[in-house]
Design a protein around this motif. Structure first.
Motif, PDB file in Angstrom:
ATOM      1  N   VAL A  88      33.313 -10.751  -7.601  1.00  0.00           N
ATOM      2  CA  VAL A  88      33.616 -10.270  -8.710  1.00  0.00           C
ATOM      3  C   VAL A  88      32.407  -9.366  -9.294  1.00  0.00           C
ATOM      4  CG1 VAL A  88      34.395 -10.364 -10.864  1.00  0.00           C
ATOM      5  CG2 VAL A  88      35.705 -11.510  -9.038  1.00  0.00           C
ATOM      6  N   GLN A  89      31.339  -9.999  -9.343  1.00  0.00           N
ATOM      7  CA  GLN A  89      30.142  -9.567  -9.876  1.00  0.00           C
ATOM      8  C   GLN A  89      29.880  -8.047  -9.102  1.00  0.00           C
ATOM      9  OE1 GLN A  89      28.725 -10.638 -12.991  1.00  0.00           O
ATOM     10  NE2 GLN A  89      30.509 -11.838 -12.568  1.00  0.00           N
ATOM     11  N   ARG A  92      32.528  -5.300  -9.820  1.00  0.00           N
ATOM     12  CA  ARG A  92      32.451  -4.893 -11.314  1.00  0.00           C
ATOM     13  C   ARG A  92      31.261  -4.143 -11.605  1.00  0.00           C
ATOM     14  NH1 ARG A  92      33.741  -9.412 -15.491  1.00  0.00           N
ATOM     15  NH2 ARG A  92      33.632  -7.852 -16.808  1.00  0.00           N
ATOM     16  N   ARG A 189      31.384  -2.431  -3.056  1.00  0.00           N
ATOM     17  CA  ARG A 189      32.841  -2.906  -3.242  1.00  0.00           C
ATOM     18  C   ARG A 189      33.241  -3.366  -1.992  1.00  0.00           C
ATOM     19  NH1 ARG A 189      31.026  -1.631  -7.606  1.00  0.00           N
ATOM     20  NH2 ARG A 189      31.577   0.323  -8.766  1.00  0.00           N
TER      21      ARG A 189
END
Length: 208
Positions: A88-89, A92, A189
């Motif tokens: 997720v880091q 984001r 991503r």
């Protein structure tokens, strides 16, 4: 003299280590983000995590994990949550940060810790060690525990010898990638999605 089938162990280990997985993705993503040193630090952390698994396997925790449903579930969910958090880091990370610095920089000590935690929090590796290492100890060995401990340390060393250079090679491309923010963002991503996917796979995977 340790009773170990060294040639078979080394060949089998190198094949397993070179197979892409969560550790390889983590090493490459950190190296691309912050350069070769970051990738090597992460790879060193992964290898130290394997030393931890070596100690656990020698002490017999692999057997406990196989027999204890709750302990296995607890470690599995902790490892899965950590992988999802790392992914997720990456997902984001704002595009302007990727262009400027390839993500929030972390110290090599923090990257080392990330690699170690990513590895040691995965109960599958503990079970894998317990099942894998004894296969290369000669039946009737006089010191089987010492042999298993030695095999685990050698496996950790081989892991660094494979993944350290991967970090170096990915780091050499970091400047080229930073000059191409679209490609870099796509890699971030993709790496984030893979780590999240691996975390979810670990969370829902049945125990061996």
């Amino acid at each position: 003299m340790l009773d170990i089938a060294w040639p078979l162990f080394i060949v089998t280990s190198l094949v397993l280590i070179a197979t892409p997985g969560q550790d390889m993705i983590l090493v490459m993503s950190r190296s691309i983000a912050q350069g070769a040193g970051a990738g090597v630090a992460t790879a060193a952390g992964v290898s130290v995590g394997l030393v931890g698994h070596t100690l656990l396997a020698t002490l017999g925790l692999g057997a406990i994990l196989r027999s204890s449903e709750w302990l296995f579930l607890l470690m599995k969910l902790a490892g899965a949550a950590y992988l999802v958090w790392l992914g997720v880091q990456l997902l984001r990370s704002p595009r302007h940060e990727l262009v400027a610095s390839a993500g929030a920089p972390r110290s090599h000590a923090r990257l080392f810790l990330d690699g170690a935690l990513s590895n040691i929090s995965n109960p599958k590796i503990a079970v894998f060690y317990f099942a894998f290492l004894p296969q290369f100890v000669t039946p009737g060995a006089s010191h089987p525990a010492v042999s298993i401990f030695t095999l685990g340390l050698v496996f950790a060393g081989l892991t660094f010898l494979v993944k350290g250079p991967v970090g170096l090679c990915a780091g050499m491309l970091s400047a080229w990638l930073r000059a191409r923010p679209g490609v870099l963002a796509g890699l971030y991503r993709f790496s984030g999605a893979v780590l999240v996917g691996l975390g979810l796979k670990l969370a829902f995977e049945r125990r061996p």
